[in-house]
Design an enzyme around this catalytic site. Structure first.
Site, PDB file in Angstrom:
ATOM      1  N   ASP A  98      18.194  33.329  21.908  1.00  0.00           N
ATOM      2  CA  ASP A  98      18.050  34.724  21.545  1.00  0.00           C
ATOM      3  C   ASP A  98      16.618  35.126  21.902  1.00  0.00           C
ATOM      4  OD1 ASP A  98      18.491  37.183  20.059  1.00  0.00           O
ATOM      5  OD2 ASP A  98      19.981  36.027  18.924  1.00  0.00           O
ATOM      6  N   ASP A 204      17.850  40.403  22.456  1.00  0.00           N
ATOM      7  CA  ASP A 204      17.945  41.149  21.209  1.00  0.00           C
ATOM      8  C   ASP A 204      17.480  42.599  21.361  1.00  0.00           C
ATOM      9  OD1 ASP A 204      18.209  41.071  18.236  1.00  0.00           O
ATOM     10  OD2 ASP A 204      16.077  41.561  18.338  1.00  0.00           O
ATOM     11  N   GLU A 262      21.814  43.151  24.072  1.00  0.00           N
ATOM     12  CA  GLU A 262      22.436  43.819  22.927  1.00  0.00           C
ATOM     13  C   GLU A 262      22.035  45.290  22.976  1.00  0.00           C
ATOM     14  OE1 GLU A 262      22.205  43.835  18.037  1.00  0.00           O
ATOM     15  OE2 GLU A 262      20.431  43.628  19.285  1.00  0.00           O
ATOM     16  N   HIS A 339      26.188  37.852  13.788  1.00  0.00           N
ATOM     17  CA  HIS A 339      25.499  37.625  12.514  1.00  0.00           C
ATOM     18  C   HIS A 339      25.115  38.927  11.809  1.00  0.00           C
ATOM     19  CE1 HIS A 339      22.628  38.380  15.602  1.00  0.00           C
ATOM     20  NE2 HIS A 339      21.715  38.647  14.681  1.00  0.00           N
ATOM     21  N   ASP A 340      25.429  40.063  12.396  1.00  0.00           N
ATOM     22  CA  ASP A 340      25.111  41.358  11.781  1.00  0.00           C
ATOM     23  C   ASP A 340      26.353  42.053  11.224  1.00  0.00           C
ATOM     24  OD1 ASP A 340      22.445  41.094  12.596  1.00  0.00           O
ATOM     25  OD2 ASP A 340      22.818  42.107  14.499  1.00  0.00           O
TER      26      ASP A 340
HETATM   27  C1  GLC Z   1      19.357  42.708  16.386  1.00  0.00           C
HETATM   28  C2  GLC Z   1      19.731  41.446  15.661  1.00  0.00           C
HETATM   29  C3  GLC Z   1      19.508  41.649  14.192  1.00  0.00           C
HETATM   30  C4  GLC Z   1      18.054  41.949  13.961  1.00  0.00           C
HETATM   31  C5  GLC Z   1      17.569  43.099  14.846  1.00  0.00           C
HETATM   32  C6  GLC Z   1      16.073  43.114  14.923  1.00  0.00           C
HETATM   33  O1  GLC Z   1      20.168  43.773  16.062  1.00  0.00           O
HETATM   34  O2  GLC Z   1      21.038  41.074  15.976  1.00  0.00           O
HETATM   35  O3  GLC Z   1      19.916  40.553  13.430  1.00  0.00           O
HETATM   36  O4  GLC Z   1      17.837  42.290  12.625  1.00  0.00           O
HETATM   37  O5  GLC Z   1      18.028  43.000  16.165  1.00  0.00           O
HETATM   38  O6  GLC Z   1      15.590  42.101  15.743  1.00  0.00           O
END
Ligand code: GLC
Ligand code: CA
Length: 563
Positions: A98, A204, A262, A339-340
């Site tokens: 990540d 990320d 993402e 994980h979110d």
């Molecule tokens: C992404 C991650 C999340 C995190 C955010 C900030 O959305 O998946 O878990 O809190 O970025 O890095």
């Protein structure tokens, strides 16, 4: 489109903190992942994405990085990381990390320097602005933009009397990508990991690197004293694509790696091509979130009692919009949760009588869609949302920020219902390995309470049962990667069948003369689905049934006869 190795993968996402603890401190670690590599290989996946294990104060479980080059002591050492990569490769499994590019921890030495004075050379590596004054002369943030984690996206720093931008938590200052030195530092760091042997990255929060640098107020209508959730101010902005092209030329072009960005902040399907098109200098794929909340759990905020109903038409047409919009233009990743998000069996399936079959049905949909599927750890055994009885049992920073502001608008009971349906902790509970205390995850006290159903829902039980969710996931990864259906399942086109059907999600996948049909019932009731069944053979299903009445959560993968 040129065929690439990463199109022929099934990914498996690992949340290291909750996967397997080997030293009894209650936190999963890299040796724990190494210990489970045989299990992962048996699942039939050939790519793992590991969430951040860099040095971090863990305000946001590792997305707040204080040193990109060091493995946090909680997770192990750099040697463990090297060993993990090697052992995964020995089993034919690629490893992606990540990559956190939007922000660092406020404890990162760059930020410590940046905050030390206005003329520090690193000042401009982050985003600093003067505050404004309201009518009564009080200092207020530079503008009215909201943060993703509640409140303003600015935090006041007394030391230099300015605000720094932070779209997530206060301990996660945003980096200033306008600064070429910062961009080079991030490129160098990424190369360092690729040189170490990783096969790429999940990148990320990538949609947010470029901000509206006028920093003007949003014109969105918000109540006085509230901040505007105007994500476009720092999401999917034109300038971002210059950074990506540069990152591609500096880093990605020199490696045979895979990158999955993402993209939140309301990215549209047309934008996917800008991020990851076959002809774009950018990533290989991008995750979007559009299909994730089709039972309305997020907006509902715990107001509705009982089980929520999945809007199946919305779910399938949303997926269709992305799939058809991407066809011949950009490769897609597919996933139910990360994980979110909440656990998918709790969200779109059933956790009572139909737990097993509904989890199997969801797995079958995931593994027969076009694109590269990602299974989230625990999904393969149908792990569920939490059963916590009190708000205090949750640990996520998002929850800590949400609860005080939610108390102003909804009841305590609604908050708890909402968190049990929607909180990020649902996906972060300890992996359920067996029925021993704490599900065999740790001999110590787990960092987050184990879900009570581990006595029945666990890997050990399911390994011994050929009808289990786990056994079905294994069959499905085999079908996708190692059967004569591989070509049609990976490269076949996708078309919905009976789009208007309110309960059934059905589609064709076809390539040359081969054709597969997937029919899945998303309801806990019997549902009729008329179809020309005689022309097809069933290759995989969760019931022995061949009629046009679909049992609760029944699915069938059919293949055209005579191929
Ligand atoms: C992404 C991650 C999340 C995190 C955010 C900030 O959305 O998946 O878990 O809190 O970025 O890095
Ligand atoms: Ca540990």
């Amino acid at each position: 489109m040129k065929k690439q190795w990463w199109m022929e993968t099934v990914g498996y996402q690992i949340y290291p903190r909750s996967y397997k603890d080997t030293n009894g401190d209650g936190i999963g670690d890299l040796p724990g992942i190494i210990e489970k590599l045989d299990y992962i290989a048996q699942l039939g996946v050939n790519l793992i994405w590991i969430c951040p294990f860099y040095k971090s104060p863990m305000d946001d479980n590792g997305y707040d990085v204080s040193d990109f080059y060091t493995v946090d002591g909680l997770f192990g050492t750099l040697d463990d990381a090297k060993e993990l990569i090697k052992q995964a490769h020995d089993r034919g499994i690629r490893v992606i990390l990540d990559l956190v590019m939007n922000q660092t921890s406020d404890e990162h030495p760059w930020f410590v320097e940046s905050r030390s004075s206005k003329d520090n050379p690193k000042r401009d590596w982050y985003i600093w602005q003067d505050g404004k004054y309201d009518k009564t002369g009080n200092m207020i943030p530079p503008n009215n933009w909201a943060s993703f984690f509640e409140g303003s996206c600015w935090n006041y720093d007394e030391h230099t009397n300015q605000y720094y931008m932070k779209i997530f938590s206060n301990k996660m200052p945003d980096l200033n990508w306008e600064n070429p030195k910062l961009r080079m530092a991030m490129a160098e760091m990424s190369k360092w990991w690729l040189d170490l042997g990783v096969d790429g990255f999940r990148v990320d929060a990538i949609a947010h690197l470029a901000k509206d640098t006028t920093f003007k107020d949003s014109t969105m209508n918000v109540k006085p004293g509230h901040y505007a959730p105007d994500w476009r101010k720092f999401s999917n902005r034109d300038r971002l694509f210059d950074y990506l092209a540069e990152f591609h030329d500096e880093v990605l072009a020199h490696y045979d790696c895979v990158t999955v960005g993402e993209v939140g902040g309301g990215a549209q399907v047309e934008e996917a091509e800008r991020y990851a098109g076959y002809r774009t200098k950018g990533f290989n794929m991008v995750f979007n979130f559009d299909h994730c909340w089709k039972n309305g759990a997020f907006e509902d905020e715990g107001r509705t009692k009982g089980k929520l109903t999945t809007d199946v038409i919305d779910l399938k047409t949303t997926l269709e919009r992305w799939i058809l919009g991407s066809e011949s233009k950009v490769w897609m990743p597919q996933y139910w949760l990360n994980h979110d998000h909440p656990r998918v069996v709790s969200q779109y399936g059933d956790i009572g009588e139909y737990h097993r079959v509904s989890a199997q049905m969801l797995g079958a949909v995931l593994l027969t869609l076009p694109g590269t599927p990602f299974i989230y750890n625990g999904e393969e055994i149908g792990m569920t949302n939490v059963d916590y009885e009190s708000v205090d049992e949750f640990r996520d920073v998002w929850v800590r920020n949400f609860v005080p502001s939610a108390r102003k608008r909804i009841s305590e009971e609604q908050i708890l219902t909402h968190l049990r349906r929607a909180s990020r902790d649902n996906a972060r509970t300890p992996m359920q390995w067996d029925d021993s205390e704490n599900a065999g995850f740790t001999t110590g006290i787990p960092h987050l309470k184990t879900v009570g159903n581990y006595k029945t829902i666990n890997v050990k039980n399911q390994q011994m049962d050929e009808n289990s969710v786990l056994s079905m996931y294994k069959r499905l990864t085999q079908l996708r990667l190692n059967s004569d259906l591989k070509d049609v399942l990976i490269y076949g086109k996708f078309r919905l069948i009976q789009k208007e059907h309110p309960d059934i999600f059905a589609y064709r996948r076809y390539v040359d003369t081969d054709e597969v049909v997937m029919i899945a019932n998303f309801r806990d009731t019997k549902v009729m689905f008329d179809f020309e069944y005689k022309k097809y053979d069933c290759v995989c299903s969760n019931f022995e049934n061949s009629g046009s009445d679909f049992l609760p959560y029944e699915f069938r993968i059919l293949r055209a006869k005579g191929v």
